[in-house]
Write an enzyme that holds these catalytic residues in place. Structure first.
Site, PDB file in Angstrom:
ATOM      1  N   CYS A   1       0.849  -1.182   0.000  1.00 46.70           N
ATOM      2  CA  CYS A   1       0.000   0.000   0.000  1.00 46.70           C
ATOM      3  C   CYS A   1       0.884   1.231   0.000  1.00 46.70           C
ATOM      4  O   CYS A   1       2.111   1.143   0.063  1.00 46.70           O
ATOM      5  CB  CYS A   1      -0.896   0.012   1.243  1.00 46.70           C
ATOM      6  SG  CYS A   1      -1.956  -1.445   1.419  1.00 46.70           S
TER       7      CYS A   1
ATOM      8  N   GLY B   1      -1.608   1.326  -4.781  1.00 49.97           N
ATOM      9  CA  GLY B   1      -2.924   0.900  -4.317  1.00 49.97           C
ATOM     10  C   GLY B   1      -4.035   1.571  -5.076  1.00 49.97           C
ATOM     11  O   GLY B   1      -4.136   2.798  -5.063  1.00 49.97           O
TER      12      GLY B   1
ATOM     13  N   ASN C   1       1.472  -0.179   5.963  1.00 49.86           N
ATOM     14  CA  ASN C   1       1.830  -0.912   4.750  1.00 49.86           C
ATOM     15  C   ASN C   1       2.652  -2.117   5.161  1.00 49.86           C
ATOM     16  O   ASN C   1       3.710  -1.970   5.770  1.00 49.86           O
ATOM     17  CB  ASN C   1       2.644  -0.008   3.806  1.00 49.86           C
ATOM     18  CG  ASN C   1       3.221  -0.764   2.621  1.00 49.86           C
ATOM     19  OD1 ASN C   1       2.665  -1.758   2.179  1.00 49.86           O
ATOM     20  ND2 ASN C   1       4.349  -0.292   2.109  1.00 49.86           N
ATOM     21  N   GLY C   2       2.169  -3.321   4.849  1.00 44.60           N
ATOM     22  CA  GLY C   2       2.914  -4.522   5.199  1.00 44.60           C
ATOM     23  C   GLY C   2       2.008  -5.655   5.621  1.00 44.60           C
ATOM     24  O   GLY C   2       0.849  -5.712   5.225  1.00 44.60           O
TER      25      GLY C   2
ATOM     26  N   TYR D   1       9.474  -4.246  -9.286  1.00 43.87           N
ATOM     27  CA  TYR D   1       8.131  -4.039  -9.805  1.00 43.87           C
ATOM     28  C   TYR D   1       7.358  -2.878  -9.192  1.00 43.87           C
ATOM     29  O   TYR D   1       6.829  -2.034  -9.906  1.00 43.87           O
ATOM     30  CB  TYR D   1       7.323  -5.332  -9.624  1.00 43.87           C
ATOM     31  CG  TYR D   1       5.883  -5.259 -10.088  1.00 43.87           C
ATOM     32  CD1 TYR D   1       5.570  -5.224 -11.439  1.00 43.87           C
ATOM     33  CD2 TYR D   1       4.833  -5.226  -9.175  1.00 43.87           C
ATOM     34  CE1 TYR D   1       4.250  -5.162 -11.870  1.00 43.87           C
ATOM     35  CE2 TYR D   1       3.509  -5.168  -9.592  1.00 43.87           C
ATOM     36  CZ  TYR D   1       3.230  -5.135 -10.943  1.00 43.87           C
ATOM     37  OH  TYR D   1       1.922  -5.077 -11.365  1.00 43.87           O
TER      38      TYR D   1
ATOM     39  N   ASP E   1      10.133  -8.678 -19.572  1.00 42.39           N
ATOM     40  CA  ASP E   1       9.157  -8.402 -18.523  1.00 42.39           C
ATOM     41  C   ASP E   1       9.880  -8.301 -17.188  1.00 42.39           C
ATOM     42  O   ASP E   1      10.994  -8.825 -17.030  1.00 42.39           O
ATOM     43  CB  ASP E   1       8.098  -9.514 -18.475  1.00 42.39           C
ATOM     44  CG  ASP E   1       6.771  -9.014 -17.919  1.00 42.39           C
ATOM     45  OD1 ASP E   1       6.726  -7.889 -17.384  1.00 42.39           O
ATOM     46  OD2 ASP E   1       5.774  -9.756 -18.023  1.00 42.39           O
ATOM     47  N   ASP E   2       9.237  -7.616 -16.225  1.00 44.32           N
ATOM     48  CA  ASP E   2       9.890  -7.469 -14.922  1.00 44.32           C
ATOM     49  C   ASP E   2       9.925  -8.788 -14.163  1.00 44.32           C
ATOM     50  O   ASP E   2      10.883  -9.087 -13.456  1.00 44.32           O
ATOM     51  CB  ASP E   2       9.194  -6.386 -14.088  1.00 44.32           C
ATOM     52  CG  ASP E   2       7.690  -6.600 -13.989  1.00 44.32           C
ATOM     53  OD1 ASP E   2       7.270  -7.507 -13.249  1.00 44.32           O
ATOM     54  OD2 ASP E   2       6.948  -5.868 -14.663  1.00 44.32           O
TER      55      ASP E   2
END
Length: 554
Positions: A16, A45, A119-120, A274, A384-385
């Site tokens: 987030c 988010g 966040n986590g 990412y 791609d990542d």
């Protein structure tokens, strides 16, 4: 692991974006800057967002709902958020966690009035829930471990028994919290009429930083998940909150203290692969430069593998958007043409988190369009990542072949993802990961590629670490299955996967029910009676128990 520690109750908060702002002049509203900051963290988010501000006499003002920042915070909504300090949050969409009451920030009125954004993810939530119930006697109203963290913090402050607390009391409360819980967490809190607070888990897994800005009356201060917020809002002197550190900011000054015992500093490497914006700097590392280095390292691996298979490539094409930087460096290093072969519809969200394989496949086609002139008759190297479920990769490869590509080779900036993430990224269960139990050749067959090339883990780590050698290691658990916090057993992972599978079923059922037209939708939202988020229980007669929610209130 003991049964009480298994993840049978809590839903897990995913990657987030969090933000805290304190303006030196309390007569100036903080909400416009917070809203702009959240829009800059929107990539972290897109499911829900919220802001709580603190105005005169310590009164809180709240607006939060499911939806994008631009949809929730119009001019009217922002104008009702009064006060010179506040906390904001954007939540990542997850299977089974779209309950509107779980939009953050969260609030408790006792002690002192606390607002909290996180966040986590905690890995010992159920045992902490037991503690909250049996010992602290605090009710946890949602399935979010963010609310659990808030109540742990509040309970520790309550133990002081003081009429007014000071910085030492807050540091001690946060230090106690860090001894009580295990997992990844970056948190921002606000105490009514006091100031804003930030802290980061002892391993520093999730990012968080602090910056300042000169104003006419003094210094403004900002906490944010990424440095881009500070750059855009005119803040400078960005500094990362250190692992196990707490920072308290009031209009009188800034206090910082390490409140946790020493642990291995291990930021999540997937932030660089990412999640984070390329123009952010996390823990002293430019995300942009790290992705350039990933492209350089991947080029060496691609060159080796192509020669082993006797394959030549005509063009390098990135899978938008995250892999562009790496793809360009790879193309330059291999002296190959770089082309934009996929055009992206920017109004469709990320797909690897979407519930149901059919929905993901449908959204890939809505999200990207392949230009035949860049694919037809060519051996194409797609960069791609990472490759997660493989659903998106398979669809993209088929799109390339549908417009005439002769061969499609896929190069991934990350190694094969074979393990669950327990620190705040809502990846699928291990059996849903395309790399789980498969060799590289089997992965290629599963996604329909002629060849797949993965970055090696040592090269990935070196690509990031070279820009800050003081970081001893990174959390690479999705690649290695080694969890830096400990406490993650096979039994825990099995229970977690059962929970996620159950959440997907609930999400799919909810989508099916909504598809039958059983609720009204206005401007993309369900009717207000079901949409309003609350810090307390949702009541049909009074749906804003707790803080009054000004979202969609005329």
């Amino acid at each position: 692991m003991a049964e009480s520690l298994l993840p049978t109750t809590l839903a897990h908060v995913r990657v987030c974006g969090i933000l805290g702002l304190l303006l030196h002049d309390p007569s100036v509203d903080a909400a416009p800057d917070i809203c702009e900051g959240l829009s800059l963290l929107q990539h972290r988010g897109q499911d829900a967002c919220g802001i709580v501000t603190c105005g005169p006499k310590g009164r809180f003002f709240q607006c939060k709902a499911n939806g994008m920042v631009r949809d929730v915070f119009d001019e009217k909504a922002v104008s009702k958020l009064i006060g010179g300090m506040g906390v904001g949050h954007v939540r990542y969409p997850t299977a089974g966690s779209s309950n509107h009451a779980e939009a953050q920030p969260f609030y408790v009125n006792s002690p002192y009035g606390i607002v909290f954004a996180h966040n986590g993810n905690l890995i010992d939530g159920p045992s902490l829930l037991q503690y909250m119930d049996a010992t602290a006697h605090r009710h946890i109203n949602t399935s979010s471990d963010s609310e659990l963290l808030l109540n742990l913090f509040a309970n520790n402050l309550q133990q002081t028994g003081k009429f007014r607390i000071n910085e030492d009391d807050i540091f001690n409360a946060i230090g106690g919290l860090m001894k009580q819980c295990t997992g990844a967490y970056a948190c921002v809190a606000m105490l009514a009429g006091f100031g804003i607070i930030a802290f980061r888990d002892p391993n520093g897994i999730r990012p968080l930083g602090v910056a300042s800005r000169r104003s006419n009356s003094g210094k403004d201060y900002l906490f944010a998940s990424e440095s881009i917020v500070a750059d855009a809002l005119g803040f400078s002197e960005w500094e990362d909150v250190k692992p196990g550190e707490a920072v308290i900011i009031t209009r009188s000054g800034v206090s910082r203290k390490r409140v946790a015992e020493h642990a291995i500093f291990a930021p999540d490497i997937f932030e660089f692969v990412y999640f984070a914006r390329p123009d952010s700097v996390l823990d002293g590392i430019s995300v942009y430069r790290s992705r350039m280095a990933m492209g350089d390292a991947l080029a060496v691996e691609v060159d080796k593998v192509l020669k082993e298979h006797g394959i030549t490539v005509d063009v390098v094409i990135p899978v938008p958007d995250t892999s562009r930087v790496a793809a360009l460096n790879l193309a330059q290093k291999l002296n190959l043409p770089y082309r934009e072969g996929f055009i992206k519809n920017r109004y469709v969200g990320r797909t690897f988190i979407m519930p149901g394989q059919q929905m993901r496949r449908k959204n890939v086609r809505r999200k990207l369009n392949a230009m035949a002139l860049e694919f037809s008759g060519k051996n194409v190297l797609l960069v791609d990542d990472s490759i997660v479920r493989g659903t998106t990769s398979k669809e993209i490869i088929q799109m390339a072949k549908d417009v005439g590509a002769k061969k499609v080779i896929v190069a991934s900036c990350a190694p094969p993802i074979r393990y669950s993430n327990v620190y705040g990224i809502d990846m699928p269960s291990r059996t849903e990961l395309v790399a789980y139990g498969r060799t590289t050749q089997e992965i290629a067959e599963a996604i329909g590629a002629d060849l797949v090339v993965f970055q090696t883990l040592p090269n990935l780590v070196a690509s990031v670490r070279q820009f800050n050698p003081s970081i001893p290691t990174f959390d690479c658990s999705v690649f290695t299955g080694e969890y830096v916090t400990g406490g993650v057993t096979e039994e825990y992972l099995h229970q977690l996967e059962l929970l996620r599978a159950d959440n997907v079923k609930k999400k799919s059922a909810a989508s099916s029910w909504e598809g039958k037209g059983e609720s009204s939708v206005v401007n993309g939202f369900h009717d207000r009676e079901t949409m309003v988020a609350s810090s307390g229980p949702i009541n049909r007669a009074d749906d804003t128990v707790g803080l009054h929610n000004t979202w969609n209130v005329s």
